[in-house]
Design a protein around this motif. Structure first.
Motif, mmCIF file in Angstrom:
data_model
loop_
_atom_site.group_PDB
_atom_site.id
_atom_site.type_symbol
_atom_site.label_atom_id
_atom_site.label_comp_id
_atom_site.label_asym_id
_atom_site.label_seq_id
_atom_site.Cartn_x
_atom_site.Cartn_y
_atom_site.Cartn_z
ATOM 1 N N PRO A 88 0.775 -0.937 -0.072
ATOM 2 C CA PRO A 88 0.235 0.145 0.138
ATOM 3 C C PRO A 88 0.985 1.284 0.028
ATOM 4 N N ILE A 89 1.835 1.328 0.549
ATOM 5 C CA ILE A 89 2.922 2.414 0.625
ATOM 6 C C ILE A 89 4.404 1.765 0.506
ATOM 7 N N ASP A 90 4.981 1.731 -0.455
ATOM 8 C CA ASP A 90 6.344 1.143 -0.568
ATOM 9 C C ASP A 90 7.313 2.542 -0.401
ATOM 10 N N GLY A 91 7.762 2.563 0.649
ATOM 11 C CA GLY A 91 8.751 3.724 0.861
ATOM 12 C C GLY A 91 8.041 4.584 2.036
ATOM 13 N N THR A 92 7.639 3.668 3.079
ATOM 14 C CA THR A 92 6.781 4.183 3.942
ATOM 15 C C THR A 92 7.598 5.276 5.080
ATOM 16 N N THR A 93 9.026 4.931 5.140
ATOM 17 C CA THR A 93 10.030 5.986 5.788
ATOM 18 C C THR A 93 9.987 7.445 4.872
ATOM 19 N N ASN A 94 10.054 7.202 3.638
ATOM 20 C CA ASN A 94 9.939 8.393 2.660
ATOM 21 C C ASN A 94 8.840 9.191 3.056
ATOM 22 N N PHE A 95 7.734 8.444 3.023
ATOM 23 C CA PHE A 95 6.598 9.203 3.276
ATOM 24 C C PHE A 95 6.486 9.819 4.614
ATOM 25 N N MET A 96 6.682 9.276 5.583
ATOM 26 C CA MET A 96 6.723 9.940 6.979
ATOM 27 C C MET A 96 7.655 10.989 7.219
ATOM 28 N N HIS A 97 8.498 11.072 6.378
ATOM 29 C CA HIS A 97 9.521 12.361 6.271
ATOM 30 C C HIS A 97 9.267 13.226 5.069
ATOM 31 N N ALA A 98 7.955 13.065 4.651
ATOM 32 C CA ALA A 98 7.656 13.930 3.670
ATOM 33 C C ALA A 98 8.342 14.212 2.459
ATOM 34 N N MET A 99 9.154 12.968 2.129
ATOM 35 C CA MET A 99 9.849 12.858 0.829
ATOM 36 C C MET A 99 9.089 12.499 -0.264
ATOM 37 N N PRO A 100 8.764 12.977 -1.255
ATOM 38 C CA PRO A 100 7.765 12.533 -2.462
ATOM 39 C C PRO A 100 8.206 11.463 -3.154
ATOM 40 N N LEU A 193 17.207 5.353 -2.939
ATOM 41 C CA LEU A 193 16.132 6.251 -2.600
ATOM 42 C C LEU A 193 15.052 5.790 -1.577
ATOM 43 N N GLY A 194 15.280 4.563 -1.527
ATOM 44 C CA GLY A 194 14.139 3.993 -0.276
ATOM 45 C C GLY A 194 12.880 3.452 -0.892
ATOM 46 N N ALA A 195 12.604 3.013 -2.263
ATOM 47 C CA ALA A 195 11.293 2.516 -2.483
ATOM 48 C C ALA A 195 11.657 1.544 -3.618
ATOM 49 N N ALA A 196 11.453 0.182 -3.388
ATOM 50 C CA ALA A 196 11.946 -0.757 -4.321
ATOM 51 C C ALA A 196 11.167 -0.656 -5.801
ATOM 52 N N SER A 197 9.780 -0.361 -5.493
ATOM 53 C CA SER A 197 8.955 -0.449 -6.521
ATOM 54 C C SER A 197 9.264 0.529 -7.463
ATOM 55 N N LEU A 198 9.968 1.690 -7.096
ATOM 56 C CA LEU A 198 10.012 2.653 -8.018
ATOM 57 C C LEU A 198 11.377 2.680 -8.422
ATOM 58 N N ASP A 199 12.561 1.827 -7.846
ATOM 59 C CA ASP A 199 13.573 1.357 -8.319
ATOM 60 C C ASP A 199 13.439 0.616 -9.619
ATOM 61 N N PHE A 200 12.435 -0.315 -9.509
ATOM 62 C CA PHE A 200 12.166 -1.005 -10.792
ATOM 63 C C PHE A 200 11.523 -0.424 -11.933
ATOM 64 N N ALA A 201 10.541 0.597 -11.534
ATOM 65 C CA ALA A 201 10.149 1.465 -12.279
ATOM 66 C C ALA A 201 10.949 2.183 -13.290
ATOM 67 N N TRP A 202 11.725 2.822 -12.460
ATOM 68 C CA TRP A 202 12.924 3.844 -13.026
ATOM 69 C C TRP A 202 13.652 3.251 -13.974
ATOM 70 N N VAL A 203 14.413 1.648 -13.786
ATOM 71 C CA VAL A 203 14.860 0.911 -14.658
ATOM 72 C C VAL A 203 14.000 0.735 -15.926
ATOM 73 N N ALA A 204 12.750 0.467 -15.811
ATOM 74 C CA ALA A 204 11.833 0.210 -16.861
ATOM 75 C C ALA A 204 11.873 1.614 -17.770
ATOM 76 N N ALA A 205 11.936 2.733 -17.113
ATOM 77 C CA ALA A 205 11.774 4.049 -17.926
ATOM 78 C C ALA A 205 13.121 4.630 -18.268
ATOM 79 N N GLY A 206 14.192 3.630 -18.052
ATOM 80 C CA GLY A 206 15.479 4.274 -18.391
ATOM 81 C C GLY A 206 16.170 5.160 -17.484
ATOM 82 N N ARG A 207 15.720 5.620 -16.694
ATOM 83 C CA ARG A 207 16.386 6.441 -15.531
ATOM 84 C C ARG A 207 17.557 5.812 -14.849
ATOM 85 N N TYR A 208 17.138 4.743 -14.427
ATOM 86 C CA TYR A 208 18.226 3.718 -13.968
ATOM 87 C C TYR A 208 18.860 2.597 -15.282
#
Length: 268
Positions: A88-100, A193-208
């Protein structure tokens, strides 16, 4: 413009509805009710509420499907061939520290008559940036309405690599530092950056160019595996014959860089 299937529309609608109250909470972390599930592993009221919302919306749309969530574990359905796999929230620690930099992620697993299973559809949604990464088996990978593909770099020295680090109370710190040391000497940069789901997504998008991490869970990797493979990438374990769906040893990226990174990690 990409046209998502009815199944993907169900998934997209569910994560968008789940995101609305989450965005109201975001940035007001001092107001959140916070409890400790384990050392360093915080669960917020928003996290629990988000999983409940996803559970209700997905099960209403597809009655009988099973549900595997980070907070509530496995709930068997009457349909034994389909299971929603949800964080439901991947990157909960980021969320709690207001990191987008956090996401709602959902994968749909389908079991075949021979006993094998695969992820056939997925969404990973960063509500702050309104970035919806989605894919369906055999139909490509998309960011909002645009088809995306992995980066094509072949030289490790030009590559930006993503990884994760264990938080307090989890094992594997020593190996993670060894991995980073081994990889860091060969690449342009490493990001955590603390969110595995976005690490995958950014690989798919060519950012990583690639991503590696050990000791994840199925809800961390389910959607990401499909995103990367549908974008033209490869996802394996570090070991020769491991199953990436168990999340224990993930290496993802374009085929050439992924193979090189895997070799480095096996020798680390």
């Amino acid at each position: 413009m990409a046209l998502a299937s009815a199944l993907l529309q169900v998934m997209m609608d569910a994560v968008r509805k789940t995101a609305r109250p989450m965005l109201r909470d975001f940035g007001e972390v001092s107001q959140l009710q916070v409890s400790r599930k384990g050392p360093g592993d915080f669960v917020t009221a928003a996290d629990v509420k988000a999983e409940q919302t996803l559970f209700e919306l997905l099960l209403k749309a597809r009655p009988g499907y099973g549900f595997l969530g980070e907070e509530r574990g496995m709930i068997e359905g009457t349909d034994k061939t389909h299971t929603w796999i949800v964080d439901p929230i991947d990157g909960t620690t980021n969320f709690m520290h207001a990191m987008p930099h956090f996401a709602i992620t959902v994968g749909l697993e389908r079991k075949h008559p021979d006993g094998t299973a695969e992820i056939v559809a997925c969404v990973t949604y960063n509500p702050v940036l309104n970035e919806m990464f989605w894919a369906e088996k055999g139909k490509g990978c998309y960011l909002n309405d645009t088809r995306i593909r992995i980066a094509g770099r072949a030289d490790m020295a030009e590559c930006l690599i993503a990884t994760g680090l264990p938080f307090i109370g989890k094992t594997g710190h020593g190996q993670a530092i060894k991995d980073i040391h081994a990889v860091g000497q060969r690449v342009a940069g490493i990001r955590r950056l603390g969110a595995a789901s976005l690490d995958f997504a950014w690989v798919a998008a060519g950012r990583y160019d690639a991503y590696f991490e050990r000791n994840l869970q199925p809800w961390d990797v389910a959607a990401g595996i499909l995103l990367v493979t549908e974008a033209g990438g490869v996802v394996t374990t570090i070991d020769q014959d491991g199953d990436p769906m168990n999340g224990k040893q993930i290496v993802a990226g374009n085929p050439e860089i992924q193979a090189k990174l895997r070799k480095i990690l096996r020798e680390a």
